[in-house]
Write an enzyme that holds these catalytic residues in place. Structure first.
Site, PDB file in Angstrom:
ATOM      1  N   ASP A  25       0.130 -11.209  11.529  1.00 15.72           N
ATOM      2  CA  ASP A  25       0.437 -10.685  10.193  1.00 15.72           C
ATOM      3  C   ASP A  25       1.786 -11.225   9.761  1.00 15.72           C
ATOM      4  O   ASP A  25       2.739 -11.236  10.553  1.00 15.72           O
ATOM      5  CB  ASP A  25       0.444  -9.143  10.242  1.00 15.72           C
ATOM      6  CG  ASP A  25       0.475  -8.516   8.859  1.00 15.72           C
ATOM      7  OD1 ASP A  25       1.418  -8.811   8.091  1.00 15.72           O
ATOM      8  OD2 ASP A  25      -0.425  -7.732   8.545  1.00 15.72           O
ATOM      9  N   ILE A  26       1.871 -11.652   8.508  1.00 15.57           N
ATOM     10  CA  ILE A  26       3.109 -12.264   8.003  1.00 15.57           C
ATOM     11  C   ILE A  26       4.217 -11.218   7.801  1.00 15.57           C
ATOM     12  O   ILE A  26       5.396 -11.561   7.747  1.00 15.57           O
ATOM     13  CB  ILE A  26       2.826 -13.021   6.677  1.00 15.57           C
ATOM     14  CG1 ILE A  26       3.853 -14.102   6.417  1.00 15.57           C
ATOM     15  CG2 ILE A  26       2.728 -12.059   5.503  1.00 15.57           C
ATOM     16  CD1 ILE A  26       3.498 -15.003   5.244  1.00 15.57           C
ATOM     17  N   HIS A  52     -10.164  -6.854   6.973  1.00 11.11           N
ATOM     18  CA  HIS A  52      -9.341  -7.233   8.125  1.00 11.11           C
ATOM     19  C   HIS A  52      -9.054  -6.026   8.985  1.00 11.11           C
ATOM     20  O   HIS A  52      -8.838  -4.933   8.487  1.00 11.11           O
ATOM     21  CB  HIS A  52      -8.036  -7.900   7.688  1.00 11.11           C
ATOM     22  CG  HIS A  52      -7.298  -7.154   6.618  1.00 11.11           C
ATOM     23  ND1 HIS A  52      -7.665  -7.193   5.293  1.00 11.11           N
ATOM     24  CD2 HIS A  52      -6.212  -6.343   6.678  1.00 11.11           C
ATOM     25  CE1 HIS A  52      -6.850  -6.429   4.585  1.00 11.11           C
ATOM     26  NE2 HIS A  52      -5.960  -5.898   5.410  1.00 11.11           N
ATOM     27  N   HIS A  64      -6.393  -4.494  11.571  1.00  7.53           N
ATOM     28  CA  HIS A  64      -5.016  -4.613  12.053  1.00  7.53           C
ATOM     29  C   HIS A  64      -4.996  -4.253  13.536  1.00  7.53           C
ATOM     30  O   HIS A  64      -5.617  -3.277  13.958  1.00  7.53           O
ATOM     31  CB  HIS A  64      -4.107  -3.599  11.353  1.00  7.53           C
ATOM     32  CG  HIS A  64      -3.865  -3.857   9.895  1.00  7.53           C
ATOM     33  ND1 HIS A  64      -2.736  -4.497   9.437  1.00  7.53           N
ATOM     34  CD2 HIS A  64      -4.594  -3.550   8.793  1.00  7.53           C
ATOM     35  CE1 HIS A  64      -2.772  -4.563   8.110  1.00  7.53           C
ATOM     36  NE2 HIS A  64      -3.897  -3.988   7.692  1.00  7.53           N
ATOM     37  N   GLN A  68      -5.560  -0.715   1.072  1.00  7.26           N
ATOM     38  CA  GLN A  68      -5.982  -2.102   1.318  1.00  7.26           C
ATOM     39  C   GLN A  68      -5.424  -2.982   0.209  1.00  7.26           C
ATOM     40  O   GLN A  68      -5.764  -2.803  -0.963  1.00  7.26           O
ATOM     41  CB  GLN A  68      -7.509  -2.225   1.363  1.00  7.26           C
ATOM     42  CG  GLN A  68      -7.945  -3.664   1.664  1.00  7.26           C
ATOM     43  CD  GLN A  68      -9.463  -3.843   1.728  1.00  7.26           C
ATOM     44  OE1 GLN A  68     -10.223  -2.874   1.645  1.00  7.26           O
ATOM     45  NE2 GLN A  68      -9.898  -5.079   1.870  1.00  7.26           N
TER      46      GLN A  68
END
Ligand code: AMP
Length: 140
Positions: free
Chosen positions: A32-33, A101, A103, A95
């Site tokens: 994750d960025i 996705h 996590h 979301q």
């Protein structure tokens, strides 16, 4: 939304960089960025679906069958004993990226992330009603 507009489809297409940790014909896992903790990963299906609830049982199974191994790898990789695995379904559930996705968020003691929702209680009889409503909605 078309694949051209979807940030995760663009990652899949190699048009946006990502730190990839696992890929096969069905899924991609990458960092994750904006990690909540070091090692926070996202696991996505390659086929574009907005919501978990849009996916077929088989499509979900093709993703989730990798979650035990991926969570073990994340925990071992960053040296933690636990993690949260979660999916936000819909904007009302926070979301932000409209491509399903999962996590995988590593947890450490006293990491400050928190996760305690304000639990309520059903008044007498209401739980039975709600359970019946959900059970009825499962019928074809
Ligand atoms: P959610 O609120 O469940 O939709 O979470 C979306 C997640 O995607 C957030 O944690 C973002 O930090 C992450 N994210 C958004 N864009 C990127 C990107 N280009 N690469 C990696 N992670 C991203």
């Amino acid at each position: 939304m078309s694949a051209a507009d979807c940030v995760f489809c663009r990652i899949l297409a190699g048009q946006i960089p990502a730190l990839r940790v696992f890929e096969n014909e069905d899924i991609l896992a990458f960092l994750d960025i904006g990690p909540l903790a070091e090692g926070h990963c996202l696991v996505i299906p390659k086929k574009h679906h907005v919501l978990l609830s849009d996916m077929s049982d088989d499509e979900v199974a093709a993703v989730t069958r990798h979650l035990p191994r991926l969570t073990r790898a994340v925990m071992k990789g960053v040296g933690v004993e636990g993690c949260n695995v979660l999916v936000n379904v819909g904007r009302v559930a926070s979301q932000e990226v409209p491509h399903v996705h999962w996590h995988v968020i590593p947890r450490r003691p006293a990491d400050g992330l928190g996760y305690r929702w304000d639990a309520s209680k059903y008044p007498p009889g209401r739980g039975e009603q709600v359970a019946a409503q959900v059970a009825a909605a499962l019928k074809p």
